[in-house]
Write a protein that holds these residues in place. Structure first.
Motif, PDB file in Angstrom:
ATOM      1  N   ASN A   1      -3.552  -1.532  -4.725  1.00 48.60           N
ATOM      2  CA  ASN A   1      -2.829  -0.137  -4.678  1.00 48.60           C
ATOM      3  C   ASN A   1      -3.097   0.730  -5.787  1.00 48.60           C
TER       4      ASN A   1
ATOM      5  N   PHE B   1     -11.024  -2.335  -4.005  1.00 47.42           N
ATOM      6  CA  PHE B   1     -10.954  -2.078  -2.564  1.00 47.42           C
ATOM      7  C   PHE B   1     -10.994  -3.183  -1.507  1.00 47.42           C
TER       8      PHE B   1
ATOM      9  N   TYR C   1      -5.584  -2.966   2.637  1.00 46.92           N
ATOM     10  CA  TYR C   1      -6.215  -3.061   1.166  1.00 46.92           C
ATOM     11  C   TYR C   1      -5.037  -3.857   0.304  1.00 46.92           C
TER      12      TYR C   1
ATOM     13  N   GLN D   1      -6.505   6.166   0.621  1.00 42.64           N
ATOM     14  CA  GLN D   1      -7.334   5.250   0.094  1.00 42.64           C
ATOM     15  C   GLN D   1      -8.654   5.114   0.780  1.00 42.64           C
TER      16      GLN D   1
ATOM     17  N   VAL E   1       0.944  -1.078   0.019  1.00 44.25           N
ATOM     18  CA  VAL E   1      -0.007   0.134   0.084  1.00 44.25           C
ATOM     19  C   VAL E   1       0.949   1.154   0.040  1.00 44.25           C
TER      20      VAL E   1
END
Length: 277
Positions: free
Chosen positions: A70, A59, A67, A21, A14
């Motif tokens: 990316n 997601f 998550y 995000q 990530v």
């Protein structure tokens, strides 16, 4: 520095700070993200000269509530990143529906936001006024309603603002702090331009009204000292108040339609402009 796309991290890392995000996911969910049309979005991006390609927004999280995907690598459709941060969200013609989520105003690295030609039906979040790096905001051809938030007028980096073909009403607020602005397009429902709205925005060269505009008032000093070269005054305008276009030294062409209902031109409305007759 040229933005890079899809060059950071791996599919299991990530690189975007977690809050960004989360904000991106909130925007996705509020705009009916599961039904977006990526083919149509990609075609629009290509026509506009934007970067094309990418992967569908995703997601999904792992067992540690992290998550998996990316947004930067490989890039989600319409996302451009620089130095691990999102700088562009470009999703025109993508089938976005519902709300413009206020969380967009928290992605403070955004430089370009283009959500044009979709079906967004909410108000414009006042939180967009927090995007101090934003240079271009294109919300053209949606169903956004209510008024133009005055907070947009504080965007110090803003150069281009397109709000045309929406359901917005009321007045254009002050943009005196947006000293870099050069292009503005407003929708038909706007009825007035606020006093001194663009006064001394000396890079403003192009201001576009809708062909079916219902504008009635251009208030005093509204465009004073701007770099406008030409303007077509909507036929519905009744008042051009004093000094409205004063000291617009490049203004050489002002057009009044044959069906104009103009009643009053205030004193000095065009003084020291580029008009010769």
């Amino acid at each position: 520095t040229t933005p890079t796309i899809g060059t950071i991290g791996t599919s299991n890392s990530v690189c975007i700070p977690l809050p960004s995000q989360q904000q991106l996911e909130a925007f996705y969910n509020s705009a009916d993200g599961s039904n977006w049309n990526y083919n149509s979005m990609n075609n629009c991006q290509q026509i506009k000269g934007y970067p094309v390609g990418g992967v569908n927004w995703n997601f999904t999280k792992n067992s540690n509530d992290q998550y998996i995907h990316n947004p930067c690598s490989p890039n989600f459709y319409g996302i451009t990143c620089r130095n691990n941060t999102i700088i562009h969200i470009l999703t025109p013609c993508g089938g976005l529906k519902g709300q413009m989520n206020k969380v967009l105003g928290s992605i403070n690295t955004l430089e370009i936001l283009d959500l044009s030609s979709n079906q967004l039906t909410s108000t414009i979040p006042q939180q967009l006024g927090q995007l101090t790096a934003l240079s271009a905001l294109n919300l053209n051809n949606n169903k956004l309603n209510s008024t133009i938030p005055q907070q947009l007028g504080t965007l110090v980096s803003l150069q281009s603002l397109d709000l045309s073909s929406n359901l917005l009403i009321g007045e254009v607020p002050s943009f005196q702090q947006a000293t870099q602005i050069s292009f503005v397009a407003i929708p038909k429902g706007i009825t007035s331009i606020k006093d001194s709205a663009f006064m001394s925005c000396n890079k403003l060269t192009n201001f576009t009204f809708a062909t079916d505009s219902v504008l009635t008032n251009i208030s005093s000093n509204a465009f004073r000292g701007t770099a406008l070269t030409a303007i077509t005054v909507p036929s519905t305008v009744k008042l051009i108040d004093q000094d409205a276009f004063a000291y617009c030294s490049s203004l050489a062409n002002v057009t009044f339609p044959s069906n104009s209902v103009l009643e009053t031109i205030g004193s000095g409305a065009f003084q020291s402009s580029g008009l010769t007759a």
